[in-house]
Design a protein around this motif. Structure first.
Motif, PDB file in Angstrom:
ATOM      1  N   ASN A  56       0.756  -1.147  -0.017  1.00 54.31           N
ATOM      2  CA  ASN A  56      -0.016  -0.112   0.096  1.00 54.31           C
ATOM      3  C   ASN A  56       0.738   1.234   0.148  1.00 54.31           C
ATOM      4  O   ASN A  56       0.571   2.300  -0.728  1.00 54.31           O
ATOM      5  N   THR A  57       1.944   1.071   0.818  1.00 55.00           N
ATOM      6  CA  THR A  57       2.890   2.504   0.875  1.00 55.00           C
ATOM      7  C   THR A  57       3.523   2.605  -0.663  1.00 55.00           C
ATOM      8  O   THR A  57       3.646   3.474  -1.128  1.00 55.00           O
ATOM      9  N   VAL A  58       3.994   1.554  -1.404  1.00 52.70           N
ATOM     10  CA  VAL A  58       4.592   1.505  -2.809  1.00 52.70           C
ATOM     11  C   VAL A  58       3.472   2.300  -3.553  1.00 52.70           C
ATOM     12  O   VAL A  58       3.745   3.126  -4.179  1.00 52.70           O
ATOM     13  N   SER A  59       1.951   1.829  -3.503  1.00 53.80           N
ATOM     14  CA  SER A  59       1.247   2.528  -4.339  1.00 53.80           C
ATOM     15  C   SER A  59       1.062   3.770  -4.031  1.00 53.80           C
ATOM     16  O   SER A  59       0.705   4.631  -4.897  1.00 53.80           O
ATOM     17  N   LYS A  60       0.995   4.375  -2.768  1.00 58.11           N
ATOM     18  CA  LYS A  60       0.936   5.715  -2.555  1.00 58.11           C
ATOM     19  C   LYS A  60       2.056   6.579  -2.991  1.00 58.11           C
ATOM     20  O   LYS A  60       1.987   7.567  -3.614  1.00 58.11           O
ATOM     21  N   ILE A  61       3.037   6.110  -3.023  1.00 58.82           N
ATOM     22  CA  ILE A  61       4.448   6.606  -3.566  1.00 58.82           C
ATOM     23  C   ILE A  61       4.315   6.906  -5.102  1.00 58.82           C
ATOM     24  O   ILE A  61       4.624   7.919  -5.344  1.00 58.82           O
ATOM     25  N   VAL A  67       6.704  13.037  -1.977  1.00 64.10           N
ATOM     26  CA  VAL A  67       7.245  12.202  -1.690  1.00 64.10           C
ATOM     27  C   VAL A  67       8.485  12.198  -0.423  1.00 64.10           C
ATOM     28  O   VAL A  67       9.281  13.009  -1.038  1.00 64.10           O
ATOM     29  N   LEU A  68       8.547  11.615   0.416  1.00 68.57           N
ATOM     30  CA  LEU A  68       9.792  11.890   1.359  1.00 68.57           C
ATOM     31  C   LEU A  68      10.859  11.196   0.471  1.00 68.57           C
ATOM     32  O   LEU A  68      10.961  10.224  -0.228  1.00 68.57           O
ATOM     33  N   LEU A  69      12.021  11.913   0.691  1.00 73.91           N
ATOM     34  CA  LEU A  69      13.158  11.589   0.139  1.00 73.91           C
ATOM     35  C   LEU A  69      13.611  10.325   0.392  1.00 73.91           C
ATOM     36  O   LEU A  69      14.077   9.243  -0.144  1.00 73.91           O
ATOM     37  N   SER A  70      13.550   9.779   1.932  1.00 76.13           N
ATOM     38  CA  SER A  70      14.134   8.490   2.461  1.00 76.13           C
ATOM     39  C   SER A  70      13.159   7.403   1.629  1.00 76.13           C
ATOM     40  O   SER A  70      13.751   6.375   1.217  1.00 76.13           O
ATOM     41  N   SER A  71      11.922   7.967   1.320  1.00 80.89           N
ATOM     42  CA  SER A  71      11.174   6.602   0.522  1.00 80.89           C
ATOM     43  C   SER A  71      11.556   6.372  -0.577  1.00 80.89           C
ATOM     44  O   SER A  71      11.664   5.304  -1.046  1.00 80.89           O
ATOM     45  N   ILE A  72      12.004   7.420  -1.370  1.00 76.40           N
ATOM     46  CA  ILE A  72      12.454   7.434  -2.701  1.00 76.40           C
ATOM     47  C   ILE A  72      13.741   6.541  -2.708  1.00 76.40           C
ATOM     48  O   ILE A  72      14.012   5.625  -3.540  1.00 76.40           O
ATOM     49  N   VAL A  73      14.427   6.863  -1.883  1.00 78.40           N
ATOM     50  CA  VAL A  73      15.933   6.065  -1.700  1.00 78.40           C
ATOM     51  C   VAL A  73      15.742   4.757  -1.619  1.00 78.40           C
ATOM     52  O   VAL A  73      16.353   3.643  -2.155  1.00 78.40           O
ATOM     53  N   ARG A  74      14.680   4.207  -0.498  1.00 85.30           N
ATOM     54  CA  ARG A  74      14.469   2.889  -0.258  1.00 85.30           C
ATOM     55  C   ARG A  74      13.790   2.327  -1.305  1.00 85.30           C
ATOM     56  O   ARG A  74      14.360   1.124  -1.809  1.00 85.30           O
TER      57      ARG A  74
END
Length: 109
Positions: A56-61, A67-74
């Motif tokens: 669900n988090t991936v879908s939201k991204i 989007v948070l930079l840390s989420s983009i990096v992960r």
């Protein structure tokens, strides 16, 4: 200032507004991430597992404008990619920041 933009935008002809919306959509970060994921033949579920996120988090991204930079990096590290950020000053100087793939990535082995 955002009210000024909304007023200006509302005064534009509809075809111009639609063209601007299309360009904004094409530049959206989430869309670019989804295209990269698909090019790497990875599913949202696989990205989620490798990035220690929920599907669900991936879908939201992939559907978000912000989007948070840390989420983009992960996210990028989960598909074997990387992230480099370019910080630009008003006088034209640039500083590149590379994000180490070992940071914030759940390792499987």
């Amino acid at each position: 200032m955002s009210n000024d933009w909304k007023t200006l935008r509302s005064e534009l002809p509809e075809d111009v507004r639609l063209r601007l919306d299309g360009k904004r959509e094409a530049r959206r970060l989430g869309k670019a991430l989804a295209e990269l994921r698909k090019a790497m033949n990875a599913t949202q579920r696989e990205v989620a597992a490798r990035a220690a996120m929920t599907q669900n988090t991936v879908s939201k991204i992939e559907s978000a404008d912000d989007v948070l930079l840390s989420s983009i990096v992960r996210y990028m590290h989960s598909i074997g990619g990387g992230v480099e950020l370019v910080l630009k000053t008003s006088d034209g100087k640039a500083k590149r920041v590379d994000f180490d793939p070992e940071i914030n990535v759940k390792q499987y082995g």
